[in-house]
Structures are given as structure tokens and as C-alpha cells.
Design a protein around this motif. Structure first.
Motif, PDB file in Angstrom:
ATOM      1  N   ALA B 183       0.852  -1.195   0.000  1.00 51.61           N
ATOM      2  CA  ALA B 183       0.000   0.000   0.000  1.00 51.61           C
ATOM      3  C   ALA B 183       0.884   1.240   0.000  1.00 51.61           C
ATOM      4  O   ALA B 183       1.913   1.273   0.672  1.00 51.61           O
ATOM      5  CB  ALA B 183      -0.901   0.003   1.231  1.00 51.61           C
ATOM      6  N   THR B 184       0.490   2.263  -0.774  1.00 50.89           N
ATOM      7  CA  THR B 184       1.285   3.488  -0.784  1.00 50.89           C
ATOM      8  C   THR B 184       0.980   4.294   0.471  1.00 50.89           C
ATOM      9  O   THR B 184      -0.075   4.125   1.099  1.00 50.89           O
ATOM     10  CB  THR B 184       0.955   4.356  -2.007  1.00 50.89           C
ATOM     11  N   THR B 185       1.910   5.184   0.815  1.00 54.16           N
ATOM     12  CA  THR B 185       1.691   6.026   1.987  1.00 54.16           C
ATOM     13  C   THR B 185       0.434   6.863   1.801  1.00 54.16           C
ATOM     14  O   THR B 185      -0.301   7.127   2.748  1.00 54.16           O
ATOM     15  CB  THR B 185       2.909   6.942   2.197  1.00 54.16           C
ATOM     16  N   LEU B 186       0.196   7.279   0.541  1.00 53.85           N
ATOM     17  CA  LEU B 186      -0.984   8.094   0.275  1.00 53.85           C
ATOM     18  C   LEU B 186      -2.254   7.328   0.618  1.00 53.85           C
ATOM     19  O   LEU B 186      -3.164   7.862   1.255  1.00 53.85           O
ATOM     20  CB  LEU B 186      -0.990   8.505  -1.202  1.00 53.85           C
ATOM     21  N   LEU B 189      -2.588   7.132   4.326  1.00 47.13           N
ATOM     22  CA  LEU B 189      -3.005   8.405   4.908  1.00 47.13           C
ATOM     23  C   LEU B 189      -4.481   8.667   4.684  1.00 47.13           C
ATOM     24  O   LEU B 189      -5.170   9.209   5.547  1.00 47.13           O
ATOM     25  CB  LEU B 189      -2.190   9.541   4.292  1.00 47.13           C
ATOM     26  N   GLU B 190      -4.954   8.276   3.504  1.00 43.21           N
ATOM     27  CA  GLU B 190      -6.359   8.543   3.199  1.00 43.21           C
ATOM     28  C   GLU B 190      -7.303   7.774   4.105  1.00 43.21           C
ATOM     29  O   GLU B 190      -8.445   8.179   4.300  1.00 43.21           O
ATOM     30  CB  GLU B 190      -6.639   8.258   1.718  1.00 43.21           C
ATOM     31  N   ALA B 191      -6.813   6.682   4.655  1.00 38.30           N
ATOM     32  CA  ALA B 191      -7.646   5.908   5.577  1.00 38.30           C
ATOM     33  C   ALA B 191      -7.670   6.537   6.966  1.00 38.30           C
ATOM     34  O   ALA B 191      -8.419   6.116   7.832  1.00 38.30           O
ATOM     35  CB  ALA B 191      -7.127   4.476   5.647  1.00 38.30           C
ATOM     36  N   MET B 192      -6.819   7.546   7.180  1.00 39.81           N
ATOM     37  CA  MET B 192      -6.720   8.132   8.526  1.00 39.81           C
ATOM     38  C   MET B 192      -7.625   9.350   8.675  1.00 39.81           C
ATOM     39  O   MET B 192      -8.010   9.972   7.693  1.00 39.81           O
ATOM     40  CB  MET B 192      -5.283   8.613   8.784  1.00 39.81           C
ATOM     41  N   SER B 193      -7.906   9.686   9.939  1.00 34.52           N
ATOM     42  CA  SER B 193      -8.635  10.925  10.213  1.00 34.52           C
ATOM     43  C   SER B 193      -7.659  12.088  10.060  1.00 34.52           C
ATOM     44  O   SER B 193      -6.441  11.883  10.012  1.00 34.52           O
ATOM     45  CB  SER B 193      -9.193  10.908  11.633  1.00 34.52           C
ATOM     46  N   MET B 194      -8.191  13.310  10.011  1.00 33.88           N
ATOM     47  CA  MET B 194      -7.340  14.481   9.854  1.00 33.88           C
ATOM     48  C   MET B 194      -6.316  14.562  10.991  1.00 33.88           C
ATOM     49  O   MET B 194      -5.156  14.884  10.782  1.00 33.88           O
ATOM     50  CB  MET B 194      -8.185  15.755   9.829  1.00 33.88           C
ATOM     51  N   GLU B 195      -6.793  14.271  12.208  1.00 32.85           N
ATOM     52  CA  GLU B 195      -5.911  14.361  13.356  1.00 32.85           C
ATOM     53  C   GLU B 195      -4.781  13.335  13.266  1.00 32.85           C
ATOM     54  O   GLU B 195      -3.618  13.645  13.526  1.00 32.85           O
ATOM     55  CB  GLU B 195      -6.733  14.125  14.613  1.00 32.85           C
ATOM     56  N   GLU B 196      -5.157  12.110  12.832  1.00 29.72           N
ATOM     57  CA  GLU B 196      -4.136  11.073  12.683  1.00 29.72           C
ATOM     58  C   GLU B 196      -3.107  11.462  11.627  1.00 29.72           C
ATOM     59  O   GLU B 196      -1.918  11.208  11.773  1.00 29.72           O
ATOM     60  CB  GLU B 196      -4.797   9.748  12.288  1.00 29.72           C
ATOM     61  N   PRO B 276       8.660   9.810   3.742  1.00 29.08           N
ATOM     62  CA  PRO B 276       7.811   9.604   2.550  1.00 29.08           C
ATOM     63  C   PRO B 276       7.278  10.923   1.983  1.00 29.08           C
ATOM     64  O   PRO B 276       6.085  11.141   1.881  1.00 29.08           O
ATOM     65  CB  PRO B 276       6.674   8.735   3.088  1.00 29.08           C
ATOM     66  N   ILE B 277       8.199  11.823   1.607  1.00 21.68           N
ATOM     67  CA  ILE B 277       7.776  13.184   1.275  1.00 21.68           C
ATOM     68  C   ILE B 277       7.152  13.325  -0.104  1.00 21.68           C
ATOM     69  O   ILE B 277       6.506  14.318  -0.383  1.00 21.68           O
ATOM     70  CB  ILE B 277       8.947  14.180   1.444  1.00 21.68           C
ATOM     71  N   MET B 278       7.347  12.327  -0.971  1.00 19.65           N
ATOM     72  CA  MET B 278       6.705  12.443  -2.281  1.00 19.65           C
ATOM     73  C   MET B 278       5.179  12.354  -2.158  1.00 19.65           C
ATOM     74  O   MET B 278       4.445  12.827  -3.007  1.00 19.65           O
ATOM     75  CB  MET B 278       7.215  11.371  -3.256  1.00 19.65           C
ATOM     76  N   THR B 279       4.735  11.757  -1.036  1.00 20.47           N
ATOM     77  CA  THR B 279       3.297  11.618  -0.797  1.00 20.47           C
ATOM     78  C   THR B 279       2.576  12.960  -0.871  1.00 20.47           C
ATOM     79  O   THR B 279       1.481  13.075  -1.412  1.00 20.47           O
ATOM     80  CB  THR B 279       3.080  11.006   0.594  1.00 20.47           C
ATOM     81  N   LEU B 280       3.212  14.012  -0.318  1.00 16.91           N
ATOM     82  CA  LEU B 280       2.586  15.342  -0.331  1.00 16.91           C
ATOM     83  C   LEU B 280       2.367  15.798  -1.764  1.00 16.91           C
ATOM     84  O   LEU B 280       1.339  16.390  -2.099  1.00 16.91           O
ATOM     85  CB  LEU B 280       3.494  16.339   0.400  1.00 16.91           C
TER      86      LEU B 280
END
Lengths: 651, 321
Positions: B183-186, B189-196, B276-280
Motif C-alpha cells: 500500500a502506498t503512503t498516500l 493516509l487517506e484511511a486516517m482521520s485528519m488528526e491522525e 515519505p515526502i513524495m506523498t505530499l
């Protein structure tokens, strides 16, 4: 830096829901603030004198006024600073009225927010620079867009004032809506008899260049120096050669062409002169109806033309005009009467619009002034007028009053009685709105002298019945249902923004309201200016207006232009972008995003660099957002100033 | 692969007399990643290497060599950076000679070293075949699943062939196919809440050492010595050792490359801390694609959407006409 803070009460406007004294007290704790006070009306004579005194007493070199929107009084206070000998850009305004007191009721929270806004303004002011305005030349020509009565009046006034005027009109002839009217209220004088001479004046005025059948294609530049490209649409006739004799129209075989000028009552020919008083009186071809242009065969008009003026291969032509000011006078369009299904507009031939009725009344109209039913050509006896068709109705997105329908309906009932003494007019109305000079007397005359029966209520349905129509409605004054059998129904259609008004507003970079009417600079104090310098409004493009108001606004717009052009040079706004050459890497991103073409790439010691044309720059700041290394900064709104404001609020 | 490298050398030899230099890859001090080779003489051509160890995107050198006639060897992803540079007029097409290749996937040196253990005996060759990567160490082949040793960007590769080039060498082909893509970091991240998500980034950024290797490696970073990250005028970022300031810099870099980033992965490859900065940048690229129907680096004739001013965007209907 010595900063002074003035917190305005604005009467009870601000002081009612903001503790202005507390805000002033808090301001004394902000960095470099040496003086803070609250004041009743900062913008008033004593208010401004107080600021000047404080500048002198406390040796202030920067001022924050917490009051209303900068749109209202920024210029006022900048002048105050100038009077006190300070650079006028050492001033910041915190908007604690529109942004605070008018929108919140919680006094404690409002006071806190006002303090924060003042703090932000102080932090920005600490980073302000002295700015000096430059000067630039102005081109004293004016373009008027729209040749209705408002545009004609504005053009004539400007031309009489000695200005060169370019008048652009979309239709083949100037005259606008007024040229279609038979008579005008409240005097019942002939519309074309009073408009006609003005149209002729336009044609003959040495200072006016007239482009009809033309539209504005693009607008570049800024106040004093606009470049407007006008698309002159193909008329398929060489207008230099055309004498307006009309021979072509008599020979044209395409006789079933819809007649736009006559509101599609009756037909015309594919080549025609729209009406006898047209200015310019030149023929043009409707390319959709012309047999030669659609099928490639015919050419009857070319054979008939005594001056060989027909040009089937004519193309649109683009002309660029340099002007210093623009008056938009693009008028209005009429509400689409088919939108109310219950009235049967578009379904029943004898349900017509008020403008169509106007053409039936007109001696130069398709029936030569005889009122005839479109269905069978007979003379109607009972005529029902329905008011507010497309006005004051939220359900169709037209909550506003079109203003002139009450009056023209009264006029039409009077004319109906004049034309046919045996006829009877009925008017269904919501309220009668007749506030102008001699207007209410006029509607009374329609009722009392001409016997029009006014019924206060709405119509619920119109049904065909034995070749006539049954109009079912309510009489709310009597509290009962009414049914009237009518031969003809006239819908008093309201006004809406002219087609394409939004696009034109975008080209002119002026604001427009949700209905497409152009926005004035201030609803009360700047009724003909727009928020874009050098662009003015006249007539119904700003909102529905009758003829007297349109003419008055045409005069007013001309006065504004003449005042603008009374100077030889204008001051440029120094709040524009500037490039820091050492930082600029010449990537050109600023150039490609600039909406105004204000950035050019220059060669600086062999390296490409961006350069701002300061008079063209509008200070929008798009370039500063696009520049990755922060080399281009908007003066008075630098990144650091905005960051200081954000940090004040957030850290 | 052997035939490709010979053809590549032949083509470069042919073109070299008309060029100031050709940039390719050669064996370097690290057995798992080849280094850039700047060829100015024919003798250098023999040093060229071409295999999955050729990770570095060489296109980043081109803006600095503007005005010179430069030949450059590119993989599919490198070619997209090159196209973006052309679109932004940061390089001139007539000055660049492009030697395009089909890439079978690039090795993630850090992951491969972990998987292979000691490399003291040397590494003779690396190749990718189907779902595995073969490493020949001291004559002994080691085979590892691709998912373990390839760079993450290769799993989402949108085209392994250099689309824009003057000379294409070898056969065209498909991107590497990995059966079990991590799974990609993106996606995580999308599975997480904003706070997470905020905690995730605070956590990651607490490891950032502010070496700016990500910026230096980025082929589209154009600001040279005038990076907003180290400036007081404008003063966007300060030097506080706080995750907030570090994330601010990453946000600036991501916004500066929004709609431009071709996801070549150099920022992540260069990061010594493995952030994992390319994710941004990927997240912003997705928005750009949704809003403007645009993918960076695909068409040299298209203009990047954020570098244009239009009164009405095709997919953003602000007005009703």
C-alpha cells in the motif's frame, strides 16, 4: 515607529456591539503604539482633526483607524495623513464594522475580535513602506458600449464636451428598446419622434464614430489607456456604398425571415433595413435566412442593388480602438414569457408580450398601427393585461421589481382606448408602483378617464374558449374569484440582464450581481461608477430603468468622463508588484499567470528577468503567489506583511 | 539489456561530435546505485552502465547546462521530468538530444542492501525478469521478489518508456508488474482521520534533519540560491527545530511543484532519513488531475495549468456561461 490607533464608534454602528474604549486600551499594549483613543466619528471633520492633532502631538509616523471598510473611507483617512504631512501609505484600516459589529451580537466576542484586527493592522503597518504615486498620460477618447437611449445620451454629451466618442452597438441600428416603443409615458408623446432626432445627431456628430452590428471582443489596459478590440460583424453589404434605398429588400425572395425588430410579430426579408428611422440606414443580410449564404444560389439583392454594394464574401472584422474611459450602456432584455405555463405564452397565439403589443400599436409596425389579433387578424374588444410577468417572483429567480411595467401598462390601456373606443381593458396587478413625476396621476387617468378596469390579484389560468380566452383569476380586494373573457392577453414582461452581460462584465473586469446587472461603485454615493477605474455605467445595464432615469444616468456618466478627462495626467497607484532583480531567476511564471499582461521579460546583463509595467499592474497579487522564490512582491501587501498579520492572529 | 547498452553506446558515439557533452550513468562507489557520468570524450562512452541500478534522474542537470548542446539518457520517468522542463521553458528542445530507454524498474538501494546483506564480494549485475530481481554476487545469483527491492514509485509507474526522445534504444515495453504491491503512503493516509494525519506528519517531520537534499535532488526546483526556505525576505520559514517549521517547508516545496511534479521520486530517494515526502506531491497531483484533467510531463505542447490565467477553467464552473 510611533503608531497611533483610533477606534471609531460610528455612532452606535460599532459602539453598540463593540467596547471601543476597551479596544483602544488594548491597543496601547501593541508594539510601537504610543497613542490610542476611541472617537465618535473618525471620518467627520472633528474626527479627522483629532487624528491630525495626535500626529503632531505624539509625533506619530503611522496611523491605524479601526472603523468601516477601506472601500468606504481609506481614501479619506489617507488624505488626512497627507494633510498632517505623513506619507499617505503609512496608514492601515481595521474593518470592525462590516467584519465585526454588523455581523455579531456578542459584545465580548466582538470586542476580542476587534482587538485582534487592530493588532493585525498594527503589525502590518510596522512593515509599511513610504510609497509615491507616479503619473501617466491619458487618452481622452471614450467608448460607449450600447446605443440605446442611455448610450446615445452619454455619447452626445461626451461629444458635445469635445471628446472623441466611439459608440458600439450590437444591433444593425442604434435606438435600443426605445426605438421599438410607440408612445412614452407619462406624456404619451411619440417615442421615435423624440428619439429620432437624437439618433440623427449621433450619425451627424463629427466627434462620434459609430460601429453598429459590432460587439466588444476584448478589453486590455487600464484607466486612461484602454485598448478595446471591437468585432464588426459581417453585414454582407458594403455600407460605404449602400444608400439605404431598400431596393434589395423588395427583391429578396426569402420573405419569411423572423422579424427581430418587430419582436417576431410578422416577417421580414433576409436582407433588410430594420426600421424606417434606422441609424445608420443601411441594409444588412441575416445569414441564417439568406438563400445565397445558406444554399449558394440566389443573389437577387445583388442584381437589384443600384450601387453594387452586396458582398456575400464579407467577413467579420476586428478593429482596435484606444480609449481612456468606457461607458457601459448595454441595456436589458425582456423576460421569457413562455416560463409561466399557466399564461399560455408561446402556446396561444393571442397571448403576447407587452413589447409585441407595442409593435402592434406602432404606425411603423407590422400592422401599421392597427391592433389585430395575431391568430386571425381581427380587432380585439376585450383585452387583459397581466402585470409582474417575470418580476417580484422569487420562485423564478426574479425577486426584483422591474419598475417600469406598471407605467407602460397604464399607457397601453390609454392607447388601446384611443385606437378602439369600444374596447375594454382589464389589468391584473399586484401593487401599482408609480413614484415618478406625474406618474401616479397618469395611472389614475388610465382608470378614471380611459376606463381601464384594474383588478388587484393574480391570474391562475388562461383557457381557450370559442375563439376567445377565459382568464381565471382572483380579485383580492373583493375576496372573490373572477373570470374574464378576452380576445387578447398582454403580458407585462419584466426586465432581465441583457444576454451576454456577464461575459462583457468579465471583459471589462467590473462586478455584476446574481441577476447579471452591473454593479455600481456604491449603491447610493457612486451610482454611475464601477469598481474598475475608468469604467462607468448608464441605463438599464445597472438595473431596470425607465427612459427619464436612463437619460439622466447617461448624462451623469458623461459628466464623470468629462471630469476624469479634465486632467492631463492621472496618478498611478503605487500598490503594485515589484521585482527584486537579484532574486528573480527569469523562469517567467509570473508573466504567464498575469491576467493583465502587466509583466514583461527583459534582458538584464545577459539574463532573463521579469519586469512589471506599473501602470498596467492592477495589484491583484497572482504573480506573487506564482513566484516560487518570492522575487516578486506586491508593494503594501508583501509576503512578510501578510505573514505578520497571520502570525499575530495564530501564534 | 546487453544489446540495449551496446546500441546506446553506438548511438552516443555517433552523436557525441555534435554535442558539448552527454549525460549517462557509470558504476560508482556504491555497488547498488550507479552515478552520473558526464561524457565529453569518446573514451568515456565505454564506462556507461545501464541496468536497474541507474536510479538517478539526470534531467535535473539540464537547466544548469542551458546554452550548451547536451545529450541525455532517460528512462520513462526521467523523460517526464524533461517534458515538464520543456513546458516551463527552463530548457530548449533544440539544445537537447534525448536517448530514450525502456526501464524495467529501478532498485531501491536502501531496501536492496537490507535484503541482500553484505555486498563485500561485489555485485556484478542486476536485472529484472517478470516478478523478480536477480542480483549476481561473486558469480552467485540471488533472486528476490520485486516488491522487496524496487523503488516505491515503480509500483505506480505510468510508462516505462521514454515517450519524448530523439533516439529510442531497445524494445518498447510495459512497466514492471508486481503482484503484491505494498500500500502506498498516500493510501494509508487517506484511511486516517485528519488528526491522525497531522500526527503522522509531526512524527515523520520530527526526524527531518533539514539537510534539504530533497530540494537539491528535485529536477524541478528552480529557485537555485534563492529558496524561500532560507530567506528572511520573505520570511516564510524560520530555523526553529520544530516539526511545524519542517512541515511548512515541505508544504512550500509541494505547492511549488503542484501540477509540475512528475513523481520521479528523487526527493524520497535523496532523503537520508527515508521520509515519505513524495506523498505530499502525489496528493496535490491528484487534485490537479481532478480539477484540470492534467498530468505533469506528458505533453510538451501543453501548458501546466497553474501557470496560466483563464477566466473560466473547463472543469471549474464558476459562472453559468
Amino acid at each position: 515607529m510611533n503608531i497611533g490607533v483610533f477606534v471609531c464608534h460610528c455612532g452606535s454602528n460599532i459602539a453598540g456591539t463593540v467596547d471601543t474604549e476597551a479596544v483602544a486600551k488594548a491597543a496601547l499594549n501593541f508594539r510601537e503604539v504610543v497613542f490610542a483613543t476611541d472617537t465618535m466619528y473618525a471620518c467627520s471633520e472633528p474626527g479627522q482633526a483629532g487624528i491630525v492633532d495626535a500626529i503632531k502631538t505624539y509625533d506619530l509616523d503611522g496611523v491605524v483607524v479601526a472603523s468601516c471598510t477601506p472601500r468606504m473611507h481609506e481614501a479619506t483617512f489617507r488624505r488626512t495623513l497627507e494633510r498632517a504631512g505623513l506619507n499617505k501609505y503609512m496608514f492601515e484600516m481595521a474593518n470592525i464594522r462590516e467584519h465585526v459589529s454588523w455581523v455579531g451580537k456578542d459584545k465580548e466576542a466582538n470586542t476580542r475580535k476587534a482587538e485582534e484586527l487592530v493588532h493585525m493592522a498594527v503589525e502590518k503597518l510596522r512593515r509599511n513602506d513610504y510609497l509615491e504615486a507616479g503619473e501617466f498620460d491619458i487618452n481622452k477618447r471614450v467608448m460607449v458600449i450600447g446605443g440605446g437611449v442611455a448610450g446615445i445620451q452619454a455619447a452626445l454629451d461626451c461629444a458635445d464636451g469635445g471628446l472623441e466618442v466611439v459608440l458600439v452597438e450590437r444591433e444593425p441600428s442604434i435606438g435600443g428598446k426605445m426605438s421599438k416603443l410607440d408612445k412614452t409615458f407619462p406624456t404619451v408623446d411619440c417615442s421615435s419622434c423624440i428619439l429620432g432626432p437624437k439618433m440623427v445627431d449621433v450619425a451627424q456628430h463629427p466627434n462620434i464614430t459609430l460601429y453598429t452590428l459590432s460587439e466588444v471582443d476584448s478589453v486590455k489596459g487600464f484607466v486612461g489607456n484602454f485598448d478595446v478590440t471591437v468585432r464588426r460583424k459581417a453585414a454582407y453589404v458594403d455600407w460605404d456604398a449602400c444608400t439605404g434605398c431598400g431596393e434589395c429588400a423588395t427583391k429578396c425572395p426569402s420573405k419569411k425571415t423572423p422579424d427581430r425588430f418587430n419582436e417576431f410579430i410578422g416577417t421580414t426579408t433576409a436582407i433588410n433595413i430594420p426600421f424606417p428611422q434606422a441609424i445608420p440606414k443601411k441594409a444588412s443580410i441575416n445569414p441564417e435566412a439568406c438563400i445565397m449564404l445558406t444554399k449558394g444560389k440566389c443573389g437577387a439583392c445583388a442584381k437589384a442593388c443600384p450601387t453594387e454594394a452586396i458582398r456575400f464574401d464579407q467577413q467579420d472584422e476586428l478593429v482596435t480602438e484606444q480609449v481612456g474611459a468606457i461607458i457601459a450602456a448595454t441595456g436589458y432584455d425582456l423576460f421569457d414569457f413562455t416560463k409561466y405555463g399557466e399564461y399560455g405564452g408561446g402556446r396561444y397565439p393571442d397571448v403576447i408580450t407587452s413589447m409585441q403589443y407595442e409593435r402592434l400599436l406602432s404606425a411603423s409596425g407590422p400592422t401599421e398601427g392597427h391592433i389585430k389579433r395575431p391568430s386571425d387578424g381581427t380587432e380585439p374588444k376585450d383585452i387583459v393585461f397581466i402585470q409582474c410577468v417575470g418580476s417580484r417572483d422569487k420562485s423564478i429567480g426574479r425577486p426584483y421589481c422591474s419598475g417600469f411595467c406598471c407605467m407602460y401598462t397604464a399607457k397601453q390601456t390609454i392607447l388601446t382606448k384611443d385606437h378602439m373606443p369600444d374596447s375594454q381593458s382589464y389589468v391584473f396587478y399586484m401593487d401599482i408602483r408609480s413614484p415618478g413625476k406625474n406618474y401616479d396621476e397618469f395611472t389614475r387617468r388610465a382608470m378614471e378617464e380611459y376606463g381601464a378596469r384594474y383588478i388587484r390579484g393574480r391570474v391562475s389560468a388562461i383557457q381557450p374558449k370559442n375563439g376567445r380566452y377565459l382568464v381565471k383569476g382572483a380579485d383580492t380586494l373583493l375576496g372573490q374569484q373572477v373570470e374574464i373573457e378576452a380576445d387578447l392577453i398582454v403580458l407585462a414582461v419584466g426586465a432581465e440582464a441583457a444576454k451576454g452581460a456577464g461575459e462583457l462584465a468579465e471583459k471589462l473586469r467590473i462586478s455584476y450581481d446574481p441577476y447579471g446587472f452591473f454593479l455600481e461603485g456604491h449603491p447610493k454615493l457612486k451610482p454611475v461608477e464601477t469598481n474598475t477605474a475608468g469604467i462607468y455605467l448608464a441605463g438599464s445595464c445597472q438595473g431596470p430603468k425607465d427612459i427619464p432615469s436612463s437619460v439622466a444616468q447617461g448624462d451623469a456618466a458623461a459628466a464623470k468622463v468629462l471630469a476624469l478627462f479634465s486632467k492631463d495626467k492621472l496618478a498611478s497607484d503605487p500598490q503594485v508588484s515589484g521585482v527584486k532583480l537579484v532574486r528573480c531567476i527569469g523562469c517567467g511564471k509570473c508573466e504567464s499567470v498575469c491576467p493583465f499582461g502587466a509583466i514583461e521579460m527583459i534582458d538584464f546583463r545577459g539574463m532573463p528577468k521579469a519586469s512589471v509595467v506599473e501602470t498596467v499592474c492592477q495589484g491583484c497579487g497572482v504573480c506573487t503567489a506564482a513566484c516560487p522564490q518570492g522575487a516578486i512582491q506586491l508593494r503594501h501587501f508583501t509576503d512578510n506583511q501578510i505573514l505578520a498579520e497571520v502570525n499575530t492572529l495564530c501564534l | 539489456m546487453a544489446s540495449s547498452i551496446d546500441d546506446l553506446k553506438t548511438e552516443i558515439k555517433k552523436a557525441l561530435p555534435g554535442l558539448d557533452m552527454v549525460i549517462a550513468w557509470a558504476a560508482g562507489p556504491d555497488p547498488l546505485s550507479h552515478t552520473p557520468l558526464f561524457i565529453t570524450e569518446e573514451a568515456d562512452v565505454e564506462r556507461i552502465e545501464w541496468d536497474p541500478r541507474c536510479s538517478q534522474n539526470l534531467a535535473g542537470y539540464l537547466p544548469g547546462l542551458r546554452g550548451k548542446k547536451v545529450g541525455i539518457v532517460v528512462k520513462g520517468c526521467d523523460a517526464r521530468s524533461l517534458v515538464e522542463l520543456l513546458q516551463e521553458k527552463l530548457i530548449d528542445r533544440e539544445d537537447v538530444t534525448i536517448f530514450g530507454l525502456h526501464c524495467t524498474g529501478a532498485v531501491d538501494a536502501r531496501a536492496a542492501r537490507k535484503a541482500l546483506g553484505s555486498l563485500r564480494g561485489g555485485l556484478e549485475s542486476v536485472s529484472v525478469n517478470g516478478g523478480t530481481a536477480s542480483f549476481s554476487m561473486s558469480g552467485e545469483p540471488r533472486t528476490l521478489p520485486l516488491a522487496e527491492v524496487l523503488q516505491k514509485k515503480c509500483f505506480t509507474c505510468t510508462g516505462a518508456d521514454a515517450e519524448v526522445c530523439d533516439h529510442f534504444i531497445g524494445e518498447h515495453g510495459e512497466p514492471p508488474r508486481v503482484t503484491e504491491t505494498p500500500a502506498t503512503t498516500l493510501e494509508e493516509l487517506e484511511a486516517m482521520s485528519m488528526e491522525e494525519r497531522l500526527h503522522f506528519w509531526e512524527d515523520q517531520m520530527s526526524r527531518c534533519i533539514r539537510c534539504y537534499a530533497c530540494r537539491s535532488a528535485c529536477p524541478l526546483c528552480v529557485c537555485q540560491d534563492h529558496c524561500a526556505a532560507q530567506s528572511r525576505e520573505p520570511h516564510w520559514v524560520d530555523q526553529t527545530d520544530h516539526p511545524r517549521e519542517k512541515l511548512m517547508f515541505q508544504a512550500i516545496h509541494a505547492l511549488h511543484t503542484a501540477g509540475r511534479c512528475t513523481e520521479c521520486g528523487e526527493c524520497e530517494r535523496a532523503c537520508p532519513m527515508g521520509l515519505p515526502i513524495m506523498t505530499l506531491k502525489q496528493a496535490l497531483n491528484r487534485s490537479i488531475q481532478d480539477l484540470f484533467d492534467y498530468r505533469a510531463g506528458t505533453d510538451p505542447d501543453q501548458a501546466p495549468p497553474l501557470f496560466e490565467f483563464r477566466e473560466e477553467e473547463k472543469n471549474i464552473k464558476e459562472r453559468e456561461w
